[in-house]
Design an enzyme around this catalytic site. Structure first.
Site, PDB file in Angstrom:
ATOM      1  N   CYS A 137       1.078  -1.175  -0.241  1.00 33.59           N
ATOM      2  CA  CYS A 137      -0.069   0.066   0.468  1.00 33.59           C
ATOM      3  C   CYS A 137       0.973   1.206   0.250  1.00 33.59           C
ATOM      4  CB  CYS A 137      -0.599  -0.232   1.436  1.00 33.59           C
ATOM      5  SG  CYS A 137      -2.304  -1.335   1.185  1.00 33.59           S
ATOM      6  N   ARG A 176       3.309   0.453  -6.148  1.00 34.69           N
ATOM      7  CA  ARG A 176       3.080  -0.217  -4.986  1.00 34.69           C
ATOM      8  C   ARG A 176       2.334  -1.358  -3.961  1.00 34.69           C
ATOM      9  NH1 ARG A 176       6.937   2.398  -0.921  1.00 34.69           N
ATOM     10  NH2 ARG A 176       5.964   1.217   0.965  1.00 34.69           N
ATOM     11  N   TRP A 231      -2.586  -2.647  -1.437  1.00 32.99           N
ATOM     12  CA  TRP A 231      -2.570  -4.285  -2.022  1.00 32.99           C
ATOM     13  C   TRP A 231      -3.524  -5.222  -0.695  1.00 32.99           C
ATOM     14  CZ3 TRP A 231       0.756  -7.907   0.251  1.00 32.99           C
ATOM     15  CH2 TRP A 231       0.713  -9.178  -0.504  1.00 32.99           C
ATOM     16  N   ASN A 259      -0.567   1.373   5.900  1.00 32.60           N
ATOM     17  CA  ASN A 259       0.563   1.006   4.868  1.00 32.60           C
ATOM     18  C   ASN A 259       1.376   0.023   6.495  1.00 32.60           C
ATOM     19  OD1 ASN A 259       2.633  -1.017   2.958  1.00 32.60           O
ATOM     20  ND2 ASN A 259       3.831   0.518   3.214  1.00 32.60           N
ATOM     21  N   GLY A 260       0.405  -1.367   5.437  1.00 34.07           N
ATOM     22  CA  GLY A 260       0.756  -2.660   6.754  1.00 34.07           C
ATOM     23  C   GLY A 260       0.022  -3.508   6.740  1.00 34.07           C
ATOM     24  N   GLU A 293      14.637 -17.848 -12.518  1.00 35.39           N
ATOM     25  CA  GLU A 293      14.199 -16.628 -13.189  1.00 35.39           C
ATOM     26  C   GLU A 293      12.905 -16.775 -13.871  1.00 35.39           C
ATOM     27  OE1 GLU A 293      13.868 -14.047 -11.082  1.00 35.39           O
ATOM     28  OE2 GLU A 293      14.117 -13.041 -13.053  1.00 35.39           O
ATOM     29  N   LYS A 304       9.314 -15.014 -14.083  1.00 37.26           N
ATOM     30  CA  LYS A 304       9.236 -14.672 -14.951  1.00 37.26           C
ATOM     31  C   LYS A 304       7.882 -14.390 -15.327  1.00 37.26           C
ATOM     32  CE  LYS A 304      10.293 -10.950 -14.185  1.00 37.26           C
ATOM     33  NZ  LYS A 304      11.388 -10.719 -13.369  1.00 37.26           N
ATOM     34  N   GLU A 351       4.270 -14.788 -13.058  1.00 35.60           N
ATOM     35  CA  GLU A 351       4.018 -13.723 -12.889  1.00 35.60           C
ATOM     36  C   GLU A 351       3.096 -13.155 -14.427  1.00 35.60           C
ATOM     37  OE1 GLU A 351       8.440 -11.362 -12.356  1.00 35.60           O
ATOM     38  OE2 GLU A 351       6.592 -10.496 -11.045  1.00 35.60           O
ATOM     39  N   HIS A 378      14.238 -37.713 -10.026  1.00 34.29           N
ATOM     40  CA  HIS A 378      14.332 -37.955  -8.975  1.00 34.29           C
ATOM     41  C   HIS A 378      12.661 -37.473  -8.576  1.00 34.29           C
ATOM     42  CE1 HIS A 378      18.407 -38.408  -8.335  1.00 34.29           C
ATOM     43  NE2 HIS A 378      18.495 -38.034  -8.632  1.00 34.29           N
ATOM     44  N   LYS A 401       5.138  -3.367  -6.780  1.00 36.17           N
ATOM     45  CA  LYS A 401       6.633  -3.509  -6.706  1.00 36.17           C
ATOM     46  C   LYS A 401       7.344  -3.745  -5.810  1.00 36.17           C
ATOM     47  CE  LYS A 401       9.806  -2.978  -9.754  1.00 36.17           C
ATOM     48  NZ  LYS A 401      10.142  -4.018 -10.710  1.00 36.17           N
TER      49      LYS A 401
END
Ligand code: AGP
Length: 615
Positions: A2, A27, A76, A102-103, A486, A490, A493, A509, A610
């Site tokens: 947030c 954010r 968020w 925010n939190g 990575e 990508k 997301e 395995h 972000k």
């Protein structure tokens, strides 16, 4: 996560608050809200909207409100779904106290039950709403002063940055910070409060960063700050040189694409800026040359893509500096047993410098007075303020949630640092450092050249072909395994493809059971002939079971190419350790093109943000 923004002063606040929110919208973008005190009636007015900030702007254009003090928020979601009901600001029972936050308030459940018992009525499912009701409850019997706020904050567990605006006290905003970032920009007869200085960059260069576990009464002319215990603390105003350039897509369809193409220059800038530190490097890192020469271990801590950079950098440091490296997921670190080590350099890698898990790991290690260094893209971030020293990557602002240029500049900085440490340890000479710099620039150039080589065929053939698959498996070995991780992250997301990544040798395995004709298998090769041969064997195992292979191979690796349905051959000369960097552009563009074909909101994927400021 947030964003909170607040204003009190001589001007109407709405335009600043919306500019600040827009600058920080990366954010979190689940919902947005704005509240202000109407100048004539001094009544608290507000508007909220589900979805991105633009929805709120549209609403306000139809029914404008404004005032000389106000607060704003983009969310968020943590507690409660994303809806208008759960959008901030939240209020007390009579809507005269408003809060943006925010939190996470960890003990919100218990507090809520207690407040309901007292007769408070809650309107949302958020943890935040307990804050406004707690203020209401306390102010019914107590004075609005630092003692009362001190009592309130001591009841709140968790991590939070919030701004409180009270109808009854139109000359003051209350700013509270525990762990989550919060700062106040000091203007001339006006104050700007925000989660990040970027919100008010250009309006003032004077900033007060609230220390951890503190709160402040902010009026248009001054700030009074207190520790949570209620002791007055000095308001240390710092100068910031942060500027905000209105970043646009530069003619590209998405920020992600623009940022993929910015990598070559960003790497060159990163290398140049590290080189320019000269003898001042160790000072900036908060270590002495002697400490560096005697380092026995390096420990890398990060989350997400930055953790992948750490996994790749492990191979840099181990083979170039010849010392052991441990890599930790910062989000897991505090649950493990920690063995403080004096001759270890702890490097915290974070694009934003605000990732809560990274900061918590840093705080834990800082308790032992060890060598802690932040490697970040944002010089004004919390990680820089809390680590003993820092290294800055020069990626420039990264807007797309999916990290591209921040990742490649982290790799460049870490590769350079590995050589610089090796030089201090007398393992290499100056010429080798210069060679490493040249190699980095060449690898960055090849990253773009290889992307260009395949761009058309990706657009016309491969993206349409692979966009129809909802699952994918990514394989690599040694340094190409973190690259596979990575790549899987990508594609998850930005393209919403369910992807898994494995070290290729682990297939047999268990994961081999997943291989059939319905799952594309992306294989990342390795320049080393021995490792390559092992990868080829694993590709045979996949092929034998009907798997479609998409290979990222190097020149001359014919056997792997013959096994694959689709091949990207990364050409050019680079040291084997920089193969990942040279491959990166094609991989990122391929993922981007698949996401575009799948109709995904590339720059702002669902559920993400972000800057991840909650644990
Ligand atoms: C990567 O594409 C993601 N946005 C995410 O994994 C990110 O790298 C992670 O949240 C860590 O962020 P940081 O580098 O800002 O600490």
């Amino acid at each position: 996560m947030c964003t909170v923004v607040g204003y009190i002063g001589k001007s109407l606040c709405r335009s600043y608050i919306f500019e600040g929110l827009a600058r920080l919208e990366y954010r979190g973008y689940d919902s947005a809200g704005f509240a202000c005190l109407e100048p004539d009636s001094q009544k608290l007015l507000y508007t909220k909207a589900s979805g991105q900030l633009s929805q709120l702007v549209e609403r306000l254009e139809k029914n404008p409100i404004d005032g000389f003090l106000g607060i704003g928020h983009t969310r968020w979601s943590t507690h409660g779904n994303f809806s208008e009901r759960n959008a901030h600001p939240h209020f007390d029972c009579v809507k005269s106290i408003s809060v943006v936050h925010n939190g996470i308030i960890e003990n919100h459940d218990e507090l809520k039950k207690q407040l309901i018992k007292e007769g408070h009525t809650f309107e949302s499912d958020t943890d935040t709403e307990v804050i406004s009701h707690l203020f209401e409850s306390f102010l019914a019997e107590k004075k609005f002063n630092y003692q009362t706020v001190s009592e309130i904050v001591q009841m709140l567990d968790g991590m939070y940055a919030c701004i409180i605006m009270l109808q009854k006290f139109p000359d003051t905003l209350v700013a509270i910070r525990k762990k989550s970032p919060l700062c106040v920009g000091v203007g001339d007869g006006e104050m700007f409060i925000a989660s990040d200085v970027i919100a008010f960059a250009g309006k003032t260069d004077k900033v007060f960063f609230l220390p951890d576990e503190s709160f402040a009464f902010v009026d248009k002319h001054g700030i009074k700050a207190y520790s949570f215990a209620g002791t007055e603390i000095p308001v240390k105003i710092e100068k910031t040189n942060v500027s905000f350039d209105n970043i646009d897509k530069g003619g590209h369809e998405h920020f992600m694409l623009k940022e993929i193409y910015e990598q070559k220059n960003a790497i060159a800038k990163t290398v140049a800026s590290l080189r320019s530190l000269g003898a001042g490097l160790w000072d900036q890192l908060g270590v002495t040359a002697e400490q560096v020469a005697h380092l026995k271990e390096i420990s890398l801590l990060a989350c997400g893509t930055s953790w992948h950079a750490a996994r790749i950098a492990q191979f840099f440091f181990e083979s170039i500096c010849n010392i052991p490296v441990s890599v930790h997921l910062a989000s897991e670190f505090r649950h493990q047993v920690f063995f403080p080590a004096k001759h270890t350099l702890y490097i915290f890698i974070s694009q934003s410098g605000e990732t809560a898990d990274v900061l918590e790991a840093l705080r834990l290690i800082n308790e032992h007075d060890l060598l802690t260094v932040a490697l970040t893209n944002v010089a004004t971030s919390t990680v820089v303020r809390e680590a003993k020293g820092f290294v800055q990557t020069q990626a420039g602002p990264e807007v797309a949630v999916a990290s591209t240029k921040a990742f490649s500049t982290q790799l460049a900085a870490l590769y350079w640092l590995a050589h610089r440490i090796a030089l201090e340890k007398k393992l290499i000479d100056k010429a080798a450092l210069v060679q490493a710099e040249e190699d980095l620039l060449r690898a960055a150039e090849l990253m773009e050249k290889n992307l260009e080589k395949y761009r058309d065929v990706i657009d016309t053939q491969y993206a349409p072909q692979y966009a129809s698959y909802d699952n994918a498996m990514f394989l690599g070995r040694h340094i190409s395994y973190p690259l596979a991780m990575e790549s899987a992250l990508k594609i998850k997301e930005v393209a919403y493809v369910f992807a898994v990544s494995y070290p290729a040798g682990e297939l047999k395995h268990g994961s081999l059971a997943l291989v059939d004709t319905t799952v594309p298998i992306y294989v990342f090769s390795h320049p080393d002939p021995m490792i390559y041969q092992k990868i080829v064997s694993n590709a045979h195992e996949v092929k034998a079971r009907g798997g479609h292979i998409i290979a990222f191979a190097y020149e001359g690796q014919h056997e792997l190419c013959e096994l694959a349905e689709t091949v990207f051959v990364i050409s050019g000369a680079f040291p084997p350790l920089l193969g990942t960097l040279a491959t990166l552009g094609v991989m990122q563009y391929f993922v981007y093109a698949v996401a575009k074909k799948r109709g995904c909101p590339i720059d702002k994927p669902r559920n993400l943000a972000k800057s991840v400021t909650v644990e």
